[in-house]
Design an enzyme around this catalytic site. Structure first.
Site, mmCIF file in Angstrom:
data_model
loop_
_atom_site.group_PDB
_atom_site.id
_atom_site.type_symbol
_atom_site.label_atom_id
_atom_site.label_comp_id
_atom_site.label_asym_id
_atom_site.label_seq_id
_atom_site.Cartn_x
_atom_site.Cartn_y
_atom_site.Cartn_z
ATOM 1 C CD GLU A 73 -2.780 -1.374 0.078
ATOM 2 O OE1 GLU A 73 -2.788 -0.496 -0.814
ATOM 3 O OE2 GLU A 73 -3.468 -2.400 0.021
ATOM 4 C CG HIS A 156 -8.446 -3.414 2.398
ATOM 5 N ND1 HIS A 156 -7.828 -3.226 1.181
ATOM 6 C CD2 HIS A 156 -7.428 -3.615 3.276
ATOM 7 C CE1 HIS A 156 -6.525 -3.337 1.320
ATOM 8 N NE2 HIS A 156 -6.251 -3.565 2.587
#
Length: 215
Positions: A73, A156
């Protein structure tokens, strides 16, 4: 304490606070003096990460230091830093009660004093995008907007931000407690009574300009 040491300590704090499990989640700091971003490495257990495992990059994503792969990420962190100049710390977590609302794509409103004072704005849910993609990075930055200190990632987890890592951790804690209370209210057939926007702004001003020492 060096930035790399701070990242290592933060990973242990996140793991032992129950905000995530296994290797999920990620943490970053932007150094105000250099603009460099310090990131947790990808898929390493937090209790095994050493300072030399921390990855350093610039705001474009160019790796400056580190032999590990950064968190997948990385682009999410960089997108938020580009959008929010006041943010210098980001924590992505997978906490239980926040996940309940993330999996439904719901918004967590500001209905407690703590949430009104800490979260900046209501916690909205980003559209679902695959992990590690630029699409997810952009969706996260959009969900945070200009004022919110937290958002949910659909199915998520949660992303919390702050001017410092301590501030970001405070947002993480307040968000999860707020989600827990919200769940309890709904589970008992209730609905939270929201605080007026005028009073939310008054509390935020008090916290920023008057609450605590040396203000």
């Amino acid at each position: 304490m060096e930035y790399k040491d701070i990242i290592v300590a933060a990973g242990l704090k996140m793991l032992h606070s129950g905000l995530t499990i296994e290797t999920w989640g990620n943490i970053s700091i932007r150094a105000p003096d250099t603009g460099l971003v310090y990131l947790t490495p990808s898929a390493m257990p937090y209790d095994t990460i050493k300072p030399e495992d921390v990855v350093v990059c610039d705001i474009t994503g160019q790796i400056i230091e580190g032999h590990r792969k950064p968190t997948i990420e990385k682009e999410l962190h960089l997108a938020v830093y580009r959008a929010r100049q006041e943010v210098n710390a980001i924590i992505h977590t997978h906490p239980l009660y926040s996940m309940i609302y993330a999996c439904q794509g719901k918004t967590i409103p500001l209905f407690t004093d703590e949430a009104a004072q800490s979260l900046g704005d209501e916690c909205t849910c980003a559209t679902y995008e695959l992990p590690g993609t630029d699409a997810l990075a952009q969706a996260c930055a959009k969900a945070l907007g200009e004022k919110a200190n937290s958002c949910l990632l659909h199915s998520h987890g949660a992303v919390c931000v702050g001017e410092t890592l301590d501030a970001a951790f405070r947002v993480c804690t307040v968000l999860e407690v707020t989600a827990n209370i919200y769940y309890m209210i709904e589970a008992t057939g209730g609905k939270p009574k929201l605080i007026s926007r005028e009073k939310i702004l008054a509390m935020q001003d008090f916290v920023k300009n008057h609450y605590g020492q040396n203000k």
